[in-house]
Design an enzyme around this catalytic site. Structure first.
Site, PDB file in Angstrom:
ATOM      1  N   ASP A   1      -6.175  -4.187  -6.467  1.00  0.00           N
ATOM      2  CA  ASP A   1      -5.683  -2.902  -5.697  1.00  0.00           C
ATOM      3  C   ASP A   1      -4.446  -2.400  -6.149  1.00  0.00           C
ATOM      4  O   ASP A   1      -4.118  -1.342  -6.022  1.00  0.00           O
ATOM      5  CB  ASP A   1      -6.144  -3.041  -4.381  1.00  0.00           C
ATOM      6  CG  ASP A   1      -7.348  -3.816  -3.941  1.00  0.00           C
ATOM      7  OD1 ASP A   1      -7.766  -4.923  -4.508  1.00  0.00           O
ATOM      8  OD2 ASP A   1      -8.039  -3.263  -2.773  1.00  0.00           O
TER       9      ASP A   1
ATOM     10  N   ASP B   1       0.759  -1.304  -0.069  1.00  0.00           N
ATOM     11  CA  ASP B   1      -0.020  -0.056   0.123  1.00  0.00           C
ATOM     12  C   ASP B   1       0.770   1.258  -0.071  1.00  0.00           C
ATOM     13  O   ASP B   1       0.321   2.250   0.476  1.00  0.00           O
ATOM     14  CB  ASP B   1      -0.961  -0.009   1.413  1.00  0.00           C
ATOM     15  CG  ASP B   1      -2.015  -0.972   0.909  1.00  0.00           C
ATOM     16  OD1 ASP B   1      -2.534  -1.150  -0.015  1.00  0.00           O
ATOM     17  OD2 ASP B   1      -2.335  -1.490   2.151  1.00  0.00           O
TER      18      ASP B   1
END
Length: 274
Positions: free
Chosen positions: A187, A113
């Protein structure tokens, strides 16, 4: 009023600035930098008060709120547009105050992330800052974050590892052995921009990070879409059997979304952006 503000009046509403500023100024005090970051607010249907829920700096959404502050600063500096009484200097002070604590996350190699954390924050800081020494400090942190993300790349599979493990039962199986299972989620397409930006701003001429990002995107195109054009959320590659010419996929499924073969709207957006 400019053509931009006329076309998007809600975006430039004074209430937008007021809401962001009230949280940013209230939560940041002289006692020290913020330890927790706003993630979401209560539903309007829930009992009052409708307040923010906060998460630690390590959480994947922590870059979004300081990123919003940087955007409000940027639109004054670049567009010359403001709809409230907060000055550009005050927005910048708050943006830096909320960004700095995230720098401790730059050396993490246990998450994919990094783009979510550092593109809205340190990238904005280093590209909007005018003081050379400050730019270099922000850039150093930004490049460290990109190197940390790149460490999760597996050339035999052609992807960055997304999750280290999955302890959710899928067909009765948990995927917790990192030597065997290599989990990639759609993602991750959102984090590739970090690698391209790092190569662009790196003092070297290397394109190593860009090549990783491009290979990950091409592998995703080849393997992450089902026949309808929608995306799977999760792919599990067999790390022990895969090779560059033959990445072995043992399971495709929807951890989020209605079903394995359905179109998950947010995942589709991740894919389009990436």
């Amino acid at each position: 009023m400019s053509a931009v503000t006329q076309a998007l009046p809600e975006l430039f509403s004074a209430s937008v600035e007021a809401k962001v500023y009230s949280v940013a100024a209230r939560e940041y005090t002289n006692a020290g930098p913020p330890d927790f970051y706003p993630q979401y607010t209560d539903s309007p249907d829930s009992p009052p008060p409708h307040s923010y829920h906060f998460t630690p700096a390590r959480f994947w959404t922590s870059g979004f709120f300081p990123g919003s502050i940087w955007l409000l600063y940027e639109r004054i500096e670049v567009l010359g547009v403001t709809s409230g009484n907060v000055t550009a200097d005050e927005w910048k002070r708050l943006a830096i105050s909320w960004t700095k604590p995230l720098g401790e996350q730059a050396s993490r190699t246990n998450t994919h992330d990094m783009g979510f954390l550092f593109m809205p924050t340190f990238y904005k800081w280093m590209t909007l800052e005018s003081e050379p020494a400050v730019v270099e400090d922000a850039k150093s942190t930004f490049l460290c974050a990109a190197a940390s993300l790149a460490s999760r790349y597996n050339p035999d599979i052609g992807c960055l590892r997304s999750w280290d493990q999955s302890n959710h039962l899928v067909n009765g199986v948990k995927r917790e052995d990192m030597d065997k299972h290599f989990l990639v989620i759609i993602d991750n397409m959102m984090n590739l921009e970090l690698l391209y930006a790092a190569d662009y701003h790196s003092p070297s001429d290397s394109q190593a990070l860009s090549n990783i990002a491009t290979t990950h995107a091409l592998t995703t195109i080849a393997n992450h879409f089902h026949a309808s054009g929608g995306t799977y959320h999760v792919l599990n590659y067999d790390q022990q059997s895969s090779s560059p010419a033959n990445p072995v996929i043992t399971k495709r499924w929807a951890h989020q979304g209605y079903g394995d073969e359905s179109v998950w709207g947010r995942g589709q957006a991740w894919a389009l952006y990436g």
